[in-house]
Scaffold this motif. Structure first.
Motif, PDB file in Angstrom:
ATOM      1  N   GLY A  31       0.933   3.280  14.827  1.00  0.00           N
ATOM      2  CA  GLY A  31       2.019   2.634  15.552  1.00  0.00           C
ATOM      3  C   GLY A  31       1.592   1.506  16.459  1.00  0.00           C
ATOM      4  N   LEU A  32       0.364   1.015  16.273  1.00  0.00           N
ATOM      5  CA  LEU A  32      -0.139  -0.080  17.093  1.00  0.00           C
ATOM      6  C   LEU A  32       0.251  -1.445  16.530  1.00  0.00           C
ATOM      7  CD1 LEU A  32      -3.733   1.334  17.737  1.00  0.00           C
ATOM      8  CD2 LEU A  32      -1.740   1.483  19.240  1.00  0.00           C
ATOM      9  N   LEU A  33       0.610  -1.468  15.247  1.00  0.00           N
ATOM     10  CA  LEU A  33       1.094  -2.671  14.572  1.00  0.00           C
ATOM     11  C   LEU A  33       2.332  -2.312  13.773  1.00  0.00           C
ATOM     12  CD1 LEU A  33      -2.045  -4.417  12.948  1.00  0.00           C
ATOM     13  CD2 LEU A  33      -0.638  -5.338  14.802  1.00  0.00           C
ATOM     14  N   ASN A  34       3.222  -3.274  13.623  1.00  0.00           N
ATOM     15  CA  ASN A  34       4.382  -3.090  12.764  1.00  0.00           C
ATOM     16  C   ASN A  34       4.115  -3.706  11.395  1.00  0.00           C
ATOM     17  OD1 ASN A  34       6.015  -1.813  14.740  1.00  0.00           O
ATOM     18  ND2 ASN A  34       6.467  -3.808  15.647  1.00  0.00           N
ATOM     19  N   ALA A  35       4.495  -3.004  10.348  1.00  0.00           N
ATOM     20  CA  ALA A  35       4.371  -3.548   9.000  1.00  0.00           C
ATOM     21  C   ALA A  35       5.446  -4.609   8.776  1.00  0.00           C
ATOM     22  CB  ALA A  35       4.509  -2.436   7.975  1.00  0.00           C
ATOM     23  N   ASN A  36       5.130  -5.602   7.944  1.00  0.00           N
ATOM     24  CA  ASN A  36       6.146  -6.568   7.538  1.00  0.00           C
ATOM     25  C   ASN A  36       7.116  -5.952   6.523  1.00  0.00           C
ATOM     26  OD1 ASN A  36       3.463  -8.796   7.652  1.00  0.00           O
ATOM     27  ND2 ASN A  36       5.206  -8.954   9.037  1.00  0.00           N
TER      28      ASN A  36
ATOM     29  N   ILE B 105       0.838  -1.205   0.000  1.00  0.00           N
ATOM     30  CA  ILE B 105       0.000   0.000   0.000  1.00  0.00           C
ATOM     31  C   ILE B 105       0.873   1.255   0.000  1.00  0.00           C
ATOM     32  CG2 ILE B 105      -1.675   1.346   1.324  1.00  0.00           C
ATOM     33  CD1 ILE B 105      -2.890  -1.141   0.111  1.00  0.00           C
ATOM     34  N   THR B 106       0.607   2.137  -0.945  1.00  0.00           N
ATOM     35  CA  THR B 106       1.260   3.449  -0.986  1.00  0.00           C
ATOM     36  C   THR B 106       0.166   4.511  -1.155  1.00  0.00           C
ATOM     37  OG1 THR B 106       3.345   2.639  -1.919  1.00  0.00           O
ATOM     38  CG2 THR B 106       2.820   4.970  -2.258  1.00  0.00           C
ATOM     39  N   VAL B 107       0.130   5.455  -0.217  1.00  0.00           N
ATOM     40  CA  VAL B 107      -0.885   6.512  -0.274  1.00  0.00           C
ATOM     41  C   VAL B 107      -0.390   7.696   0.557  1.00  0.00           C
ATOM     42  CG1 VAL B 107      -2.156   5.521   1.683  1.00  0.00           C
ATOM     43  CG2 VAL B 107      -3.332   7.065   0.111  1.00  0.00           C
ATOM     44  N   ARG B 108      -0.786   8.892   0.162  1.00  0.00           N
ATOM     45  CA  ARG B 108      -0.403  10.097   0.904  1.00  0.00           C
ATOM     46  C   ARG B 108      -1.652  10.824   1.386  1.00  0.00           C
ATOM     47  NH1 ARG B 108       2.915  14.922  -1.950  1.00  0.00           N
ATOM     48  NH2 ARG B 108       0.846  15.292  -2.861  1.00  0.00           N
ATOM     49  N   PHE B 109      -1.608  11.250   2.641  1.00  0.00           N
ATOM     50  CA  PHE B 109      -2.707  12.000   3.245  1.00  0.00           C
ATOM     51  C   PHE B 109      -2.200  13.405   3.569  1.00  0.00           C
ATOM     52  CE2 PHE B 109      -3.292   7.517   4.418  1.00  0.00           C
ATOM     53  CZ  PHE B 109      -4.552   7.285   3.910  1.00  0.00           C
ATOM     54  N   GLU B 110      -2.958  14.417   3.138  1.00  0.00           N
ATOM     55  CA  GLU B 110      -2.541  15.803   3.308  1.00  0.00           C
ATOM     56  C   GLU B 110      -3.404  16.535   4.327  1.00  0.00           C
ATOM     57  OE1 GLU B 110      -2.662  17.520  -0.570  1.00  0.00           O
ATOM     58  OE2 GLU B 110      -0.922  16.386  -1.296  1.00  0.00           O
TER      59      GLU B 110
ATOM     60  N   GLY C 134     -11.554   9.079   2.653  1.00  0.00           N
ATOM     61  CA  GLY C 134     -12.364   7.903   2.899  1.00  0.00           C
ATOM     62  C   GLY C 134     -11.636   6.640   2.481  1.00  0.00           C
ATOM     63  N   LEU C 135     -11.383   5.748   3.447  1.00  0.00           N
ATOM     64  CA  LEU C 135     -10.921   4.397   3.128  1.00  0.00           C
ATOM     65  C   LEU C 135     -12.181   3.555   2.986  1.00  0.00           C
ATOM     66  CD1 LEU C 135      -8.023   3.839   5.717  1.00  0.00           C
ATOM     67  CD2 LEU C 135      -7.914   4.895   3.460  1.00  0.00           C
ATOM     68  N   ILE C 136     -12.496   3.140   1.781  1.00  0.00           N
ATOM     69  CA  ILE C 136     -13.787   2.520   1.509  1.00  0.00           C
ATOM     70  C   ILE C 136     -13.593   1.097   1.010  1.00  0.00           C
ATOM     71  CG2 ILE C 136     -15.929   2.703   0.187  1.00  0.00           C
ATOM     72  CD1 ILE C 136     -15.472   5.675   0.006  1.00  0.00           C
ATOM     73  N   GLY C 137     -14.309   0.184   1.643  1.00  0.00           N
ATOM     74  CA  GLY C 137     -14.235  -1.208   1.229  1.00  0.00           C
ATOM     75  C   GLY C 137     -14.953  -2.090   2.221  1.00  0.00           C
ATOM     76  N   PRO C 138     -15.247  -3.326   1.842  1.00  0.00           N
ATOM     77  CA  PRO C 138     -15.975  -4.246   2.720  1.00  0.00           C
ATOM     78  C   PRO C 138     -15.102  -4.750   3.867  1.00  0.00           C
ATOM     79  CG  PRO C 138     -15.270  -5.380   0.740  1.00  0.00           C
ATOM     80  CD  PRO C 138     -14.910  -3.938   0.541  1.00  0.00           C
ATOM     81  N   ALA C 139     -15.702  -5.511   4.763  1.00  0.00           N
ATOM     82  CA  ALA C 139     -14.942  -6.144   5.839  1.00  0.00           C
ATOM     83  C   ALA C 139     -13.834  -6.985   5.232  1.00  0.00           C
ATOM     84  CB  ALA C 139     -15.866  -7.014   6.690  1.00  0.00           C
ATOM     85  N   GLY C 140     -12.652  -6.914   5.835  1.00  0.00           N
ATOM     86  CA  GLY C 140     -11.525  -7.668   5.319  1.00  0.00           C
ATOM     87  C   GLY C 140     -10.720  -6.943   4.267  1.00  0.00           C
ATOM     88  N   ALA C 141     -11.085  -5.666   3.983  1.00  0.00           N
ATOM     89  CA  ALA C 141     -10.360  -4.906   2.954  1.00  0.00           C
ATOM     90  C   ALA C 141      -8.982  -4.467   3.431  1.00  0.00           C
ATOM     91  CB  ALA C 141     -11.176  -3.690   2.531  1.00  0.00           C
ATOM     92  N   GLY C 142      -8.791  -4.395   4.749  1.00  0.00           N
ATOM     93  CA  GLY C 142      -7.511  -3.969   5.304  1.00  0.00           C
ATOM     94  C   GLY C 142      -7.536  -2.585   5.925  1.00  0.00           C
ATOM     95  N   LYS C 143      -8.722  -1.999   6.031  1.00  0.00           N
ATOM     96  CA  LYS C 143      -8.840  -0.623   6.517  1.00  0.00           C
ATOM     97  C   LYS C 143      -8.346  -0.488   7.956  1.00  0.00           C
ATOM     98  CE  LYS C 143     -13.347  -0.423   5.836  1.00  0.00           C
ATOM     99  NZ  LYS C 143     -13.602  -1.845   5.492  1.00  0.00           N
ATOM    100  N   THR C 144      -8.814  -1.349   8.846  1.00  0.00           N
ATOM    101  CA  THR C 144      -8.425  -1.262  10.257  1.00  0.00           C
ATOM    102  C   THR C 144      -6.946  -1.565  10.437  1.00  0.00           C
ATOM    103  OG1 THR C 144     -10.656  -1.850  10.997  1.00  0.00           O
ATOM    104  CG2 THR C 144      -8.878  -2.168  12.570  1.00  0.00           C
ATOM    105  N   THR C 145      -6.428  -2.526   9.691  1.00  0.00           N
ATOM    106  CA  THR C 145      -4.997  -2.839   9.770  1.00  0.00           C
ATOM    107  C   THR C 145      -4.163  -1.637   9.362  1.00  0.00           C
ATOM    108  OG1 THR C 145      -5.433  -5.175   9.290  1.00  0.00           O
ATOM    109  CG2 THR C 145      -3.179  -4.393   8.967  1.00  0.00           C
ATOM    110  N   LEU C 146      -4.576  -0.934   8.308  1.00  0.00           N
ATOM    111  CA  LEU C 146      -3.857   0.261   7.876  1.00  0.00           C
ATOM    112  C   LEU C 146      -3.891   1.335   8.959  1.00  0.00           C
ATOM    113  CD1 LEU C 146      -2.287   1.794   5.746  1.00  0.00           C
ATOM    114  CD2 LEU C 146      -4.450   2.417   4.657  1.00  0.00           C
ATOM    115  N   PHE C 147      -5.041   1.539   9.573  1.00  0.00           N
ATOM    116  CA  PHE C 147      -5.137   2.490  10.689  1.00  0.00           C
ATOM    117  C   PHE C 147      -4.137   2.139  11.782  1.00  0.00           C
ATOM    118  CE2 PHE C 147      -9.803   4.007  10.112  1.00  0.00           C
ATOM    119  CZ  PHE C 147      -9.364   5.145   9.472  1.00  0.00           C
TER     120      PHE C 147
END
Length: 245
Positions: free
Chosen positions: A55-60, A26-31, A37-50
Protein backbone atom coordinates in the motif's frame (compact mmCIF):
# COMPACT_ATOMS: atom_id res chain seq x y z
CA UNK A 1 -11.61 -11.74 12.01
CA UNK A 2 -9.86 -15.06 11.48
CA UNK A 3 -6.53 -14.26 9.86
CA UNK A 4 -5.34 -17.83 9.36
CA UNK A 5 -4.72 -19.19 5.87
CA UNK A 6 -4.13 -15.76 4.39
CA UNK A 7 -3.77 -15.37 0.63
CA UNK A 8 -2.58 -12.37 -1.35
CA UNK A 9 -4.02 -12.01 -4.83
CA UNK A 10 -2.27 -9.65 -7.21
CA UNK A 11 -4.63 -9.16 -10.16
CA UNK A 12 -3.58 -7.55 -13.45
CA UNK A 13 -1.35 -4.98 -11.75
CA UNK A 14 0.48 -2.46 -13.91
CA UNK A 15 2.61 0.49 -12.83
CA UNK A 16 4.29 3.11 -14.98
CA UNK A 17 6.65 5.94 -13.99
CA UNK A 18 6.46 8.42 -16.89
CA UNK A 19 7.79 6.46 -19.88
CA UNK A 20 9.14 3.56 -17.77
CA UNK A 21 6.90 0.50 -17.38
CA UNK A 22 7.77 -0.91 -13.94
CA UNK A 23 5.06 -3.60 -13.87
CA UNK A 24 3.19 -4.94 -16.88
CA UNK A 25 -0.10 -6.73 -16.10
CA UNK A 26 1.18 -8.83 -13.17
CA UNK A 27 -1.10 -11.57 -11.82
CA UNK A 28 0.16 -13.86 -9.05
CA UNK A 29 -1.20 -15.49 -5.89
CA UNK A 30 0.68 -15.94 -2.63
CA UNK A 31 -0.54 -18.54 -0.13
CA UNK A 32 -0.10 -19.00 3.59
CA UNK A 33 3.04 -20.65 5.05
CA UNK A 34 4.98 -20.75 1.78
CA UNK A 35 8.32 -19.24 0.84
CA UNK A 36 8.14 -17.28 -2.41
CA UNK A 37 11.03 -15.92 -4.43
CA UNK A 38 10.66 -12.90 -6.70
CA UNK A 39 13.77 -13.42 -8.80
CA UNK A 40 15.22 -11.09 -11.38
CA UNK A 41 17.88 -8.45 -12.02
CA UNK A 42 17.73 -4.79 -11.03
CA UNK A 43 14.85 -3.11 -12.81
CA UNK A 44 12.73 -6.29 -12.93
CA UNK A 45 9.98 -4.63 -10.88
CA UNK A 46 10.42 -6.57 -7.65
CA UNK A 47 10.56 -3.57 -5.30
CA UNK A 48 7.69 -1.83 -7.08
CA UNK A 49 5.54 -4.94 -6.63
CA UNK A 50 6.40 -5.03 -2.92
CA UNK A 51 5.45 -1.39 -2.48
CA UNK A 52 2.10 -1.88 -4.19
CA UNK A 53 1.33 -4.97 -2.07
CA UNK A 54 2.18 -2.92 1.03
CA UNK A 55 0.00 0.00 0.00
CA UNK A 56 2.97 2.33 -0.35
CA UNK A 57 2.29 2.86 -4.07
CA UNK A 58 -0.91 2.88 -6.08
CA UNK A 59 -1.13 0.74 -9.21
CA UNK A 60 -2.11 2.41 -12.48
CA UNK A 61 -4.22 -0.66 -13.25
CA UNK A 62 -5.29 -3.75 -11.34
CA UNK A 63 -5.44 -4.36 -7.59
CA UNK A 64 -4.06 -6.36 -4.66
CA UNK A 65 -6.43 -8.26 -2.35
CA UNK A 66 -5.78 -9.94 1.01
CA UNK A 67 -8.13 -12.87 1.62
CA UNK A 68 -8.81 -15.61 4.12
CA UNK A 69 -11.21 -18.50 3.44
CA UNK A 70 -12.59 -16.61 0.46
CA UNK A 71 -13.30 -13.47 2.48
CA UNK A 72 -11.51 -10.23 1.69
CA UNK A 73 -9.59 -8.58 4.55
CA UNK A 74 -9.24 -4.79 4.55
CA UNK A 75 -5.54 -3.94 4.43
CA UNK A 76 -5.86 -1.88 7.62
CA UNK A 77 -6.83 -5.05 9.51
CA UNK A 78 -3.85 -7.08 8.29
CA UNK A 79 -1.20 -4.34 8.36
CA UNK A 80 -0.06 -5.05 11.92
CA UNK A 81 0.59 -8.69 10.97
CA UNK A 82 3.02 -7.76 8.19
CA UNK A 83 6.78 -7.30 8.56
CA UNK A 84 8.80 -5.56 5.85
CA UNK A 85 12.57 -5.47 5.38
CA UNK A 86 13.49 -2.91 2.69
CA UNK A 87 16.74 -3.10 0.73
CA UNK A 88 18.34 -0.37 2.83
CA UNK A 89 18.10 -1.27 6.47
CA UNK A 90 17.09 1.32 9.03
CA UNK A 91 18.82 -0.07 12.11
CA UNK A 92 20.57 2.35 14.46
CA UNK A 93 24.35 2.20 14.12
CA UNK A 94 25.03 3.15 17.75
CA UNK A 95 22.57 0.70 19.33
CA UNK A 96 23.81 -2.77 20.24
CA UNK A 97 22.16 -6.02 19.16
CA UNK A 98 20.61 -6.32 22.63
CA UNK A 99 19.38 -2.71 22.58
CA UNK A 100 17.78 -3.22 19.17
CA UNK A 101 15.86 -6.26 20.38
CA UNK A 102 14.69 -4.39 23.48
CA UNK A 103 13.64 -1.42 21.31
CA UNK A 104 11.49 -3.64 19.09
CA UNK A 105 10.09 -5.44 22.14
CA UNK A 106 8.72 -2.11 23.36
CA UNK A 107 7.59 -1.11 19.87
CA UNK A 108 5.60 -4.33 19.45
CA UNK A 109 4.31 -4.32 23.06
CA UNK A 110 5.60 -7.80 23.89
CA UNK A 111 5.27 -9.04 27.45
CA UNK A 112 8.44 -10.09 29.27
CA UNK A 113 7.83 -13.84 29.12
CA UNK A 114 7.12 -13.88 25.37
CA UNK A 115 10.05 -11.58 24.71
CA UNK A 116 12.59 -13.64 26.68
CA UNK A 117 11.52 -16.86 24.97
CA UNK A 118 11.57 -15.40 21.45
CA UNK A 119 14.81 -13.52 22.01
CA UNK A 120 16.66 -16.60 23.23
CA UNK A 121 15.38 -18.70 20.32
CA UNK A 122 16.06 -16.12 17.60
CA UNK A 123 19.48 -15.02 18.85
CA UNK A 124 20.62 -18.66 19.01
CA UNK A 125 19.28 -19.42 15.52
CA UNK A 126 20.98 -16.31 14.12
CA UNK A 127 24.23 -17.18 15.94
CA UNK A 128 24.39 -13.74 17.53
CA UNK A 129 24.72 -14.90 21.15
CA UNK A 130 28.31 -13.65 21.38
CA UNK A 131 27.55 -10.27 19.82
CA UNK A 132 24.73 -8.91 21.98
CA UNK A 133 26.84 -5.94 23.12
CA UNK A 134 28.17 -5.05 19.65
CA UNK A 135 26.75 -1.89 18.01
CA UNK A 136 24.90 -2.53 14.77
CA UNK A 137 27.28 -0.21 12.94
CA UNK A 138 30.15 -2.55 13.76
CA UNK A 139 28.48 -5.77 12.63
CA UNK A 140 29.44 -7.49 9.41
CA UNK A 141 26.99 -7.18 6.54
CA UNK A 142 25.63 -10.67 7.18
CA UNK A 143 25.18 -10.11 10.92
CA UNK A 144 23.47 -6.80 10.22
CA UNK A 145 20.93 -8.47 7.92
CA UNK A 146 20.31 -11.26 10.44
CA UNK A 147 19.71 -8.69 13.18
CA UNK A 148 17.16 -6.92 10.98
CA UNK A 149 15.38 -10.21 10.34
CA UNK A 150 15.18 -11.32 13.97
CA UNK A 151 13.92 -7.86 14.99
CA UNK A 152 11.10 -8.31 12.48
CA UNK A 153 10.41 -11.87 13.66
CA UNK A 154 9.98 -10.75 17.27
CA UNK A 155 6.43 -9.63 16.52
CA UNK A 156 5.49 -13.07 15.12
CA UNK A 157 4.17 -11.69 11.82
CA UNK A 158 1.89 -13.69 9.57
CA UNK A 159 3.48 -12.27 6.40
CA UNK A 160 7.04 -11.10 5.71
CA UNK A 161 8.23 -9.10 2.72
CA UNK A 162 12.03 -9.18 2.34
CA UNK A 163 13.59 -7.03 -0.39
CA UNK A 164 16.94 -8.55 -1.46
CA UNK A 165 18.04 -9.38 2.11
CA UNK A 166 20.93 -11.63 1.02
CA UNK A 167 22.48 -9.08 -1.35
CA UNK A 168 26.18 -8.71 -0.49
CA UNK A 169 26.01 -11.24 2.37
CA UNK A 170 28.91 -13.65 2.83
CA UNK A 171 28.20 -17.37 2.15
CA UNK A 172 28.19 -18.45 5.82
CA UNK A 173 25.84 -15.68 6.95
CA UNK A 174 23.71 -16.32 3.89
CA UNK A 175 23.28 -19.96 4.93
CA UNK A 176 22.37 -18.91 8.48
CA UNK A 177 19.92 -16.35 7.10
CA UNK A 178 18.22 -19.15 5.15
CA UNK A 179 18.01 -21.22 8.33
CA UNK A 180 16.04 -18.35 9.88
CA UNK A 181 13.74 -18.18 6.86
CA UNK A 182 13.07 -21.93 6.87
CA UNK A 183 12.31 -21.84 10.59
CA UNK A 184 9.89 -18.95 10.05
CA UNK A 185 8.14 -20.80 7.24
CA UNK A 186 7.82 -23.91 9.40
CA UNK A 187 6.02 -21.74 11.96
CA UNK A 188 3.39 -20.87 9.36
CA UNK A 189 4.65 -17.48 8.18
CA UNK A 190 4.18 -16.54 4.54
CA UNK A 191 7.48 -15.15 3.21
CA UNK A 192 7.83 -13.22 -0.03
CA UNK A 193 11.48 -12.48 -0.75
CA UNK A 194 13.17 -10.82 -3.70
CA UNK A 195 16.64 -11.68 -4.92
CA UNK A 196 18.83 -11.20 -7.97
CA UNK A 197 20.70 -14.45 -7.19
CA UNK A 198 19.54 -17.19 -9.55
CA UNK A 199 21.34 -19.79 -7.42
CA UNK A 200 18.84 -19.16 -4.60
CA UNK A 201 15.84 -20.09 -6.77
CA UNK A 202 15.72 -23.76 -5.80
CA UNK A 203 15.49 -22.88 -2.10
CA UNK A 204 11.98 -21.43 -2.50
CA UNK A 205 8.61 -23.19 -2.40
CA UNK A 206 7.59 -21.18 -5.46
CA UNK A 207 9.42 -18.88 -7.86
CA UNK A 208 8.22 -15.81 -9.74
CA UNK A 209 10.88 -15.11 -12.37
CA UNK A 210 10.74 -11.47 -13.52
CA UNK A 211 12.35 -9.02 -15.90
CA UNK A 212 11.33 -5.55 -17.13
CA UNK A 213 8.12 -5.67 -15.12
CA UNK A 214 6.94 -8.94 -16.66
CA UNK A 215 6.63 -12.45 -15.29
CA UNK A 216 8.78 -14.84 -17.35
CA UNK A 217 7.86 -17.99 -15.43
CA UNK A 218 6.04 -18.94 -12.26
CA UNK A 219 5.79 -22.18 -10.29
CA UNK A 220 7.65 -24.65 -8.08
CA UNK A 221 11.40 -24.69 -8.88
CA UNK A 222 11.67 -28.36 -9.86
CA UNK A 223 8.55 -28.12 -12.01
CA UNK A 224 9.88 -25.08 -13.84
CA UNK A 225 13.24 -26.68 -14.56
CA UNK A 226 11.50 -29.74 -15.99
CA UNK A 227 8.94 -27.70 -17.91
CA UNK A 228 11.56 -25.60 -19.67
CA UNK A 229 14.15 -28.39 -19.91
CA UNK A 230 16.74 -26.29 -18.05
CA UNK A 231 19.65 -27.40 -15.90
CA UNK A 232 19.52 -24.33 -13.67
CA UNK A 233 17.74 -21.01 -13.32
CA UNK A 234 20.38 -19.02 -15.20
CA UNK A 235 19.62 -21.21 -18.20
CA UNK A 236 15.88 -21.01 -17.62
CA UNK A 237 16.03 -17.21 -17.34
CA UNK A 238 17.79 -16.89 -20.68
CA UNK A 239 15.46 -19.39 -22.34
CA UNK A 240 12.45 -17.32 -21.30
CA UNK A 241 13.86 -14.16 -22.87
CA UNK A 242 15.83 -12.77 -19.95
CA UNK A 243 18.91 -10.69 -20.65
CA UNK A 244 22.24 -11.75 -19.15
CA UNK A 245 23.99 -8.60 -17.88
Amino acid sequence: MNKKNIEINVENVSKQFKEIVALDNITVRFENARLYGLIGPAGAGKTTLFRIMLGLLNANKGAVFYNTKGNRIPFAEIQEDIAYMPQSQSLYADLSVDEHLDFFRKLYGLNDNDYKKKKKELVKLARLEDFLDRPAGKLSGGMYKKLGLICALLRSPKIMFLDEPTNGVDPISRREFWNLLNDAQNKGIMIVMSTAYMDEAERFSDVVLMEYGRILAIGAPDDLLRQYNSRNFDELFLSRGGVND
